[in-house]
Motif scaffolding. Structure first.
Motif, PDB file in Angstrom:
ATOM      1  N   HIS A 108      32.362  -2.601  -3.350  1.00 11.68           N
ATOM      2  CA  HIS A 108      31.176  -1.747  -3.176  1.00 11.68           C
ATOM      3  C   HIS A 108      31.549  -0.299  -3.477  1.00 11.68           C
ATOM      4  CE1 HIS A 108      29.717  -5.187  -0.777  1.00 11.68           C
ATOM      5  NE2 HIS A 108      28.567  -4.825  -1.297  1.00 11.68           N
ATOM      6  N   ASN A 109      32.707   0.120  -2.952  1.00  9.94           N
ATOM      7  CA  ASN A 109      33.148   1.498  -3.204  1.00  9.94           C
ATOM      8  C   ASN A 109      33.456   1.718  -4.678  1.00  9.94           C
ATOM      9  OD1 ASN A 109      32.872   2.473  -0.619  1.00  9.94           O
ATOM     10  ND2 ASN A 109      34.963   1.936  -0.006  1.00  9.94           N
ATOM     11  N   LEU A 110      34.106   0.730  -5.309  1.00 13.52           N
ATOM     12  CA  LEU A 110      34.403   0.861  -6.743  1.00 13.52           C
ATOM     13  C   LEU A 110      33.103   1.015  -7.528  1.00 13.52           C
ATOM     14  CD1 LEU A 110      36.301   0.785  -9.194  1.00 13.52           C
ATOM     15  CD2 LEU A 110      36.161  -1.713  -9.148  1.00 13.52           C
ATOM     16  N   GLY A 111      32.116   0.166  -7.199  1.00 14.29           N
ATOM     17  CA  GLY A 111      30.831   0.230  -7.903  1.00 14.29           C
ATOM     18  C   GLY A 111      30.147   1.576  -7.697  1.00 14.29           C
ATOM     19  N   ALA A 112      30.169   2.067  -6.455  1.00  9.96           N
ATOM     20  CA  ALA A 112      29.510   3.349  -6.167  1.00  9.96           C
ATOM     21  C   ALA A 112      30.226   4.489  -6.891  1.00  9.96           C
ATOM     22  CB  ALA A 112      29.491   3.591  -4.658  1.00  9.96           C
ATOM     23  N   LYS A 134      38.676  -5.489  -7.951  1.00  7.17           N
ATOM     24  CA  LYS A 134      38.393  -5.962  -9.313  1.00  7.17           C
ATOM     25  C   LYS A 134      36.955  -5.588  -9.679  1.00  7.17           C
ATOM     26  CE  LYS A 134      42.389  -7.678  -9.868  1.00  7.17           C
ATOM     27  NZ  LYS A 134      43.141  -6.447  -9.820  1.00  7.17           N
ATOM     28  N   LEU A 135      36.740  -5.482 -10.970  1.00  4.82           N
ATOM     29  CA  LEU A 135      35.395  -5.177 -11.457  1.00  4.82           C
ATOM     30  C   LEU A 135      34.595  -6.480 -11.442  1.00  4.82           C
ATOM     31  CD1 LEU A 135      33.714  -2.882 -12.464  1.00  4.82           C
ATOM     32  CD2 LEU A 135      34.645  -3.206 -14.733  1.00  4.82           C
ATOM     33  N   ARG A 140      29.974  -4.466 -10.217  1.00  2.00           N
ATOM     34  CA  ARG A 140      29.086  -4.212 -11.364  1.00  2.00           C
ATOM     35  C   ARG A 140      27.664  -3.952 -10.902  1.00  2.00           C
ATOM     36  NH1 ARG A 140      31.046  -5.314 -16.310  1.00  2.00           N
ATOM     37  NH2 ARG A 140      33.047  -6.361 -16.313  1.00  2.00           N
ATOM     38  N   LYS A 141      27.225  -4.736  -9.909  1.00  2.00           N
ATOM     39  CA  LYS A 141      25.839  -4.594  -9.460  1.00  2.00           C
ATOM     40  C   LYS A 141      25.648  -3.241  -8.774  1.00  2.00           C
ATOM     41  CE  LYS A 141      22.417  -7.054  -6.844  1.00  2.00           C
ATOM     42  NZ  LYS A 141      22.521  -6.235  -5.629  1.00  2.00           N
ATOM     43  N   VAL A 142      26.612  -2.878  -7.902  1.00  2.00           N
ATOM     44  CA  VAL A 142      26.507  -1.586  -7.206  1.00  2.00           C
ATOM     45  C   VAL A 142      26.580  -0.446  -8.238  1.00  2.00           C
ATOM     46  CG1 VAL A 142      27.592  -0.082  -5.492  1.00  2.00           C
ATOM     47  CG2 VAL A 142      27.454  -2.536  -5.067  1.00  2.00           C
ATOM     48  N   ALA A 143      27.326  -0.671  -9.306  1.00  2.00           N
ATOM     49  CA  ALA A 143      27.490   0.375 -10.335  1.00  2.00           C
ATOM     50  C   ALA A 143      26.204   0.609 -11.132  1.00  2.00           C
ATOM     51  CB  ALA A 143      28.619   0.017 -11.288  1.00  2.00           C
ATOM     52  N   CYS A 144      25.237  -0.305 -11.010  1.00  2.00           N
ATOM     53  CA  CYS A 144      23.926  -0.120 -11.664  1.00  2.00           C
ATOM     54  C   CYS A 144      24.043   0.141 -13.160  1.00  2.00           C
ATOM     55  CB  CYS A 144      23.183   1.046 -11.015  1.00  2.00           C
ATOM     56  SG  CYS A 144      22.475   0.602  -9.460  1.00  2.00           S
ATOM     57  N   GLY A 145      24.915  -0.570 -13.825  1.00  2.00           N
ATOM     58  CA  GLY A 145      25.048  -0.425 -15.271  1.00  2.00           C
ATOM     59  C   GLY A 145      26.217   0.451 -15.691  1.00  2.00           C
ATOM     60  N   ALA A 146      26.770   1.237 -14.756  1.00  2.00           N
ATOM     61  CA  ALA A 146      27.855   2.160 -15.128  1.00  2.00           C
ATOM     62  C   ALA A 146      29.150   1.418 -15.460  1.00  2.00           C
ATOM     63  CB  ALA A 146      28.102   3.170 -14.011  1.00  2.00           C
ATOM     64  N   THR A 149      29.437   1.491 -19.044  1.00  2.00           N
ATOM     65  CA  THR A 149      29.443   2.780 -19.754  1.00  2.00           C
ATOM     66  C   THR A 149      30.704   3.614 -19.517  1.00  2.00           C
ATOM     67  OG1 THR A 149      28.239   3.817 -17.938  1.00  2.00           O
ATOM     68  CG2 THR A 149      26.912   2.967 -19.753  1.00  2.00           C
ATOM     69  N   VAL A 150      31.341   3.452 -18.353  1.00  2.00           N
ATOM     70  CA  VAL A 150      32.535   4.264 -18.067  1.00  2.00           C
ATOM     71  C   VAL A 150      33.772   3.367 -18.193  1.00  2.00           C
ATOM     72  CG1 VAL A 150      33.672   5.801 -16.411  1.00  2.00           C
ATOM     73  CG2 VAL A 150      31.192   5.570 -16.372  1.00  2.00           C
ATOM     74  N   PRO A 151      34.690   3.673 -19.122  1.00  2.00           N
ATOM     75  CA  PRO A 151      35.888   2.830 -19.251  1.00  2.00           C
ATOM     76  C   PRO A 151      36.719   2.855 -17.962  1.00  2.00           C
ATOM     77  CG  PRO A 151      35.721   4.401 -21.081  1.00  2.00           C
ATOM     78  CD  PRO A 151      34.666   4.782 -20.088  1.00  2.00           C
ATOM     79  N   LEU A 152      37.067   1.665 -17.488  1.00  2.00           N
ATOM     80  CA  LEU A 152      37.927   1.545 -16.304  1.00  2.00           C
ATOM     81  C   LEU A 152      39.327   1.201 -16.810  1.00  2.00           C
ATOM     82  CD1 LEU A 152      37.795   1.467 -13.122  1.00  2.00           C
ATOM     83  CD2 LEU A 152      37.750  -1.006 -13.364  1.00  2.00           C
ATOM     84  N   ILE A 153      40.232   2.166 -16.702  1.00  2.00           N
ATOM     85  CA  ILE A 153      41.553   2.006 -17.309  1.00  2.00           C
ATOM     86  C   ILE A 153      42.558   1.546 -16.260  1.00  2.00           C
ATOM     87  CG2 ILE A 153      43.403   3.249 -18.492  1.00  2.00           C
ATOM     88  CD1 ILE A 153      41.222   4.793 -19.898  1.00  2.00           C
TER      89      ILE A 153
END
Ligand SMILES: C[S@@+](CC[C@H](N)C(=O)[O-])C[C@H]1O[C@@H](n2cnc3c(N)ncnc32)[C@H](O)[C@@H]1O
Length: 248
Positions: A108-112, A134-135, A140-146, A149-153
């Motif tokens: 949840h925190n990763l997504g936010a 993990k993603l 992904r759902k909490v990220a709302c599409g982000a 769009t944002v590379p997670l390296i």
């Protein structure tokens, strides 16, 4: 070619916007008359993607506990990013803006954090390969599409990566509640990596030692710290505020 399931409207809509070619199949709740579902079905028809309508129980089984809002998509797995991609991003961007999450384990925190990072214009998020959430579908759902769009390296050795980005001219700004400098007083206008610590422990010792400066968000109440995604939002938007102020 591996595949993955993604859950919820935001994630599905984001992939339609950026990479519709990744869709393999969509599963939607049967009998749902939903203003949000109709455009997705229309888009799916346009791209020739099959939509299977399913009972709630079948969707729940497919999602294995992930919340899905009545929509799941089977997609070609998103590309993963590594140290080489990070070098390219730093070389490409005029004023690199990076976020480092040192061992955040709650999806949840990763997504936010991803969502705020996208909104603030962050070019990439850096996480240690081993010690991170993990993603997954929840993130992904909490990220709302982000997440699209944002590379997670993912890096194998965070301390080494911090040394390398410093060598490339990026200023590494650590965050911790118990330091003296207020984030609002620090100059955050240059090439920048904001480093956030883990939910329980904060930044690891080695990570902290690689920071050029430590900043805190001043607090007026009784709790000892903020949730890491809230703190991330405050710090990222302070960077954005300062950058916009210098451009005005
Ligand atoms: C829940 S806090 C961790 C608290 C931990 N006990 C510590 O000592 O750092 C998680 C992360 O959020 C950020 N954070 C939370 N509150 C903050 C504050 N007031 N100032 C700066 N960063 C903060 C920091 O990155 C911290 O490592």
């Amino acid at each position: 070619m591996s595949n993955e399931l993604i859950f919820g409207f935001h994630s599905v809509e984001a992939i339609f916007e950026s990479e519709p070619e990744r869709f393999i199949e969509i599963y939607a709740l049967k009998g749902r008359d939903d203003k949000r579902l109709s455009p997705i079905i229309e888009e799916a028809r346009k791209f020739g993607i099959s939509v299977q309508f399913m009972q709630r129980k079948a969707l729940d089984n497919k999602s294995k506990g992930e919340q899905h809002q009545g929509i799941i998509a089977n997609v070609i797995a998103a590309p993963t990013f590594n140290e080489k991609d990070l070098d390219e991003i730093i070389a490409r961007e005029e004023t690199p803006f990076l976020l480092v999450l040192d061992g955040i384990t709650d999806p949840h925190n990763l997504g936010a954090c991803l969502r705020s990072a996208d909104a603030a214009g962050v070019h990439a998020i850096i996480v240690p390969k081993d010690k991170s959430a993990k993603l997954n579908g929840t993130a992904r759902k909490v990220a709302c599409g982000a997440a699209e769009t944002v590379p997670l390296i993912q890096v194998t050795n965070l301390a080494r990566t911090l040394r390398e980005i410093k060598d490339a001219g990026v200023w590494v700004v650590g965050t911790a509640g118990e330091t003296d400098t207020h984030v609002f007083d620090a100059n955050l206008t240059g090439p920048m990596a904001i480093v956030m610590g883990a939910e329980g422990e904060g930044m690891r010792r080695l990570t902290r030692e690689h920071c050029d400066v430590l900043v805190k968000i001043p607090m007026a109440g009784t709790v000892s710290s903020l949730n890491v995604s809230v703190a991330t939002g405050i710090c990222l938007f302070e960077v954005l505020r300062q950058r916009n102020a210098t451009q005005a």
